[in-house]
Write a protein that holds these residues in place. Structure first.
Motif, PDB file in Angstrom:
ATOM      1  N   ASN A  36       0.897  -1.193   0.000  1.00 36.56           N
ATOM      2  CA  ASN A  36       0.031  -0.031  -0.038  1.00 36.56           C
ATOM      3  C   ASN A  36       0.965   1.185   0.039  1.00 36.56           C
ATOM      4  O   ASN A  36       1.675   1.597   0.706  1.00 36.56           O
ATOM      5  CB  ASN A  36      -0.808  -0.131   1.209  1.00 36.56           C
ATOM      6  CG  ASN A  36      -1.938  -1.025   1.278  1.00 36.56           C
ATOM      7  OD1 ASN A  36      -2.433  -1.518   0.162  1.00 36.56           O
ATOM      8  ND2 ASN A  36      -2.482  -1.440   2.362  1.00 36.56           N
ATOM      9  N   LYS A  40       1.229   2.394  -7.160  1.00 37.90           N
ATOM     10  CA  LYS A  40       0.665   1.580  -8.223  1.00 37.90           C
ATOM     11  C   LYS A  40      -0.349   2.360  -8.815  1.00 37.90           C
ATOM     12  O   LYS A  40      -0.631   2.382 -10.048  1.00 37.90           O
ATOM     13  CB  LYS A  40       0.170   0.197  -7.540  1.00 37.90           C
ATOM     14  CG  LYS A  40       1.141  -0.531  -6.974  1.00 37.90           C
ATOM     15  CD  LYS A  40       0.934  -1.749  -6.496  1.00 37.90           C
ATOM     16  CE  LYS A  40      -0.351  -1.852  -5.547  1.00 37.90           C
ATOM     17  NZ  LYS A  40       0.017  -1.278  -4.215  1.00 37.90           N
ATOM     18  N   SER A  42      -1.186   5.418  -8.702  1.00 38.41           N
ATOM     19  CA  SER A  42      -0.727   6.754  -9.199  1.00 38.41           C
ATOM     20  C   SER A  42      -0.114   6.169 -10.722  1.00 38.41           C
ATOM     21  O   SER A  42      -0.496   7.115 -11.657  1.00 38.41           O
ATOM     22  CB  SER A  42       0.423   7.633  -8.373  1.00 38.41           C
ATOM     23  OG  SER A  42      -0.027   7.571  -7.206  1.00 38.41           O
TER      24      SER A  42
HETATM   25  N1  LIG Z   1      -4.084  12.863  -5.189  1.00 37.85           N
HETATM   26  C1  LIG Z   1      -3.044  12.610  -4.371  1.00 37.85           C
HETATM   27  N2  LIG Z   1      -2.934  13.549  -3.631  1.00 37.85           N
HETATM   28  C2  LIG Z   1      -1.601  13.667  -2.664  1.00 37.85           C
HETATM   29  N3  LIG Z   1      -1.107  12.370  -2.324  1.00 37.85           N
HETATM   30  C3  LIG Z   1      -1.421  11.230  -3.091  1.00 37.85           C
HETATM   31  C4  LIG Z   1      -2.468  11.409  -4.028  1.00 37.85           C
HETATM   32  N4  LIG Z   1      -2.822  10.146  -4.466  1.00 37.85           N
HETATM   33  C5  LIG Z   1      -1.949   9.475  -4.009  1.00 37.85           C
HETATM   34  N5  LIG Z   1      -1.161  10.149  -3.095  1.00 37.85           N
HETATM   35  C6  LIG Z   1      -0.020   9.318  -2.262  1.00 37.85           C
HETATM   36  O1  LIG Z   1       0.993   8.912  -3.031  1.00 37.85           O
HETATM   37  C7  LIG Z   1       1.566   7.826  -2.447  1.00 37.85           C
HETATM   38  C8  LIG Z   1       1.378   6.558  -3.647  1.00 37.85           C
HETATM   39  O2  LIG Z   1      -0.178   6.406  -3.522  1.00 37.85           O
HETATM   40  P1  LIG Z   1      -1.029   5.277  -4.536  1.00 37.85           P
HETATM   41  O3  LIG Z   1      -2.426   5.307  -4.167  1.00 37.85           O
HETATM   42  O4  LIG Z   1      -0.545   5.675  -6.048  1.00 37.85           O
HETATM   43  O5  LIG Z   1      -0.221   3.914  -3.972  1.00 37.85           O
HETATM   44  P2  LIG Z   1      -0.718   2.552  -4.201  1.00 37.85           P
HETATM   45  O6  LIG Z   1       0.576   1.860  -4.414  1.00 37.85           O
HETATM   46  O7  LIG Z   1      -1.773   2.295  -5.250  1.00 37.85           O
HETATM   47  O8  LIG Z   1      -1.455   2.025  -2.688  1.00 37.85           O
HETATM   48  P3  LIG Z   1      -2.806   1.603  -2.318  1.00 37.85           P
HETATM   49  O9  LIG Z   1      -3.185   0.375  -2.805  1.00 37.85           O
HETATM   50  O10 LIG Z   1      -2.899   2.047  -0.846  1.00 37.85           O
HETATM   51  O11 LIG Z   1      -3.765   2.714  -3.163  1.00 37.85           O
HETATM   52  C9  LIG Z   1       0.807   7.545  -1.179  1.00 37.85           C
HETATM   53  O12 LIG Z   1       1.827   8.172  -0.220  1.00 37.85           O
HETATM   54  C10 LIG Z   1      -0.446   8.223  -1.243  1.00 37.85           C
HETATM   55  O13 LIG Z   1      -0.877   8.841   0.098  1.00 37.85           O
END
Ligand SMILES: Nc1ncnc2c1ncn2[C@@H]1O[C@H](COP(=O)(O)OP(=O)(O)OP(=O)(O)O)[C@@H](O)[C@H]1O
Length: 301
Positions: A36, A40, A42
């Protein structure tokens, strides 16, 4: 082929979610594995043209994804992590409505597409039921049906099996494998088994960086002979964790099973075949130990 080069993204709050990401993704199922917050979603949203990166380029065949988003959208199917559209309308009517939004204007063509997709996702017999009453697995299959409208050749599925029971997950996996024969499919997940069961190619994303990429069998074979296992009590586990490179700790029948990555057997440990989970945990473990040296972990695909 999807080619991602040097993608970087820092959000307004200062979080650097993607840091110089480079990936070549061929036809078939590609697993993007990461914990998490790894970045991913993003990356998936960037490929799906829902947000712009700060730097870098993405090409899908000849399409420049960042400057030709409409062209990409014609060929894209996307199942977001939070696909939350479950209104009290029938599966048929909702898919028909989404098909109109996707630009399938001809009524006969649309009927054929909607019935075909409902059959393909094993939902035809449920087509008259409200999507709001669907089980988790049925919702995910409906999510795939909507993503497949327009027969896309790039399919992005973000964390699709979280919360599915084993039977639903299995059915969903079989559907993805069938689709992977003709499309580029990116499966973003934190579930190692999803990747080991489905994907001939994969990458590990941690802290916005690609830490490792390759074929799961090859990168697992690289660790063979270096994984050692011991079943211990919780107290003993705590002591060993401070003295040995423990990469994973899991419970089995109420006891703790430790996996250690080391060239030679620590005292009392026995050899165990490496698994993709060992690869994943050791990659994350190493990146946490030496975050400034992540790049040395990257292997050629
Ligand atoms: N719109 C946003 N604004 C600010 N920070 C963000 C935003 N979207 C994601 N983040 C931050 O960017 C980082 C990567 O998040 P992301 O959702 O891309 O990861 P992930 O691997 O998909 O995890 P998860 O499975 O928890 O969603 C995290 O620290 C998250 O808090």
């Amino acid at each position: 082929m999807l080619k991602i080069e040097n993608i970087t993204k820092t959000y307004d709050n200062g979080v650097k979610a993607l840091n110089s990401v480079n990936l070549d993704i061929p036809k078939g199922l590609f697993g993007l594995l990461g914990p998490n917050g790894a970045g991913k979603s993003s990356l998936m949203r960037t490929i799906a043209t829902l947000q712009q990166p700060d730097t870098g380029s993405i090409y899908f065949d000849e399409i420049n994804v960042l400057t030709q988003p409409n062209e990409l959208r014609q060929r894209l199917g996307y199942l977001p992590q939070d696909f939350g559209v479950y209104p009290r309308v029938s599966a048929y009517d909702l898919l028909d409505h989404l098909a109109i939004l996707k630009g399938i204007a001809n009524k006969g063509e649309r009927k054929e597409a909607v019935n075909g997709l409902l059959a393909h996702t094993n939902l035809f017999q449920h087509r008259k039921k409200a999507v709001s009453g669907f089980s988790g697995g049925m919702r995910q299959r409906f999510g795939i049906a909507q993503a497949l409208l327009g027969d896309p050749d790039l399919l992005i599925v973000d964390e699709p099996t979280a919360g599915l029971d084993p039977e639903e997950r299995n059915r969903f996996h079989n559907l993805l494998v069938t689709l992977g024969e003709e499309k580029v499919i990116i499966l973003s997940t934190h579930i190692v088994d999803d990747v080991s069961e489905l994907c001939p190619n994969m990458a590990v994303l941690g802290n916005g960086q690609i830490l490792l990429q390759g074929n799961p069998l090859d990168i697992t074979a690289d660790l063979n002979g270096q994984i050692w296992r011991k079943t211990v009590s919780i107290d003993e586990a705590a002591v060993l964790e401070n003295t040995l490179p423990v990469i994973s700790k899991r419970l089995f029948a109420g006891r703790t099973v430790l996996h250690v990555l080391a060239p030679d057997a620590p005292e009392g440990f026995e050899s165990t075949p490496a698994t993709l989970e060992d690869v994943y945990f050791s990659t994350l473990h190493n990146s946490r130990q030496t975050p400034q040296h992540n790049s040395h972990l990257t292997q050629a695909a």
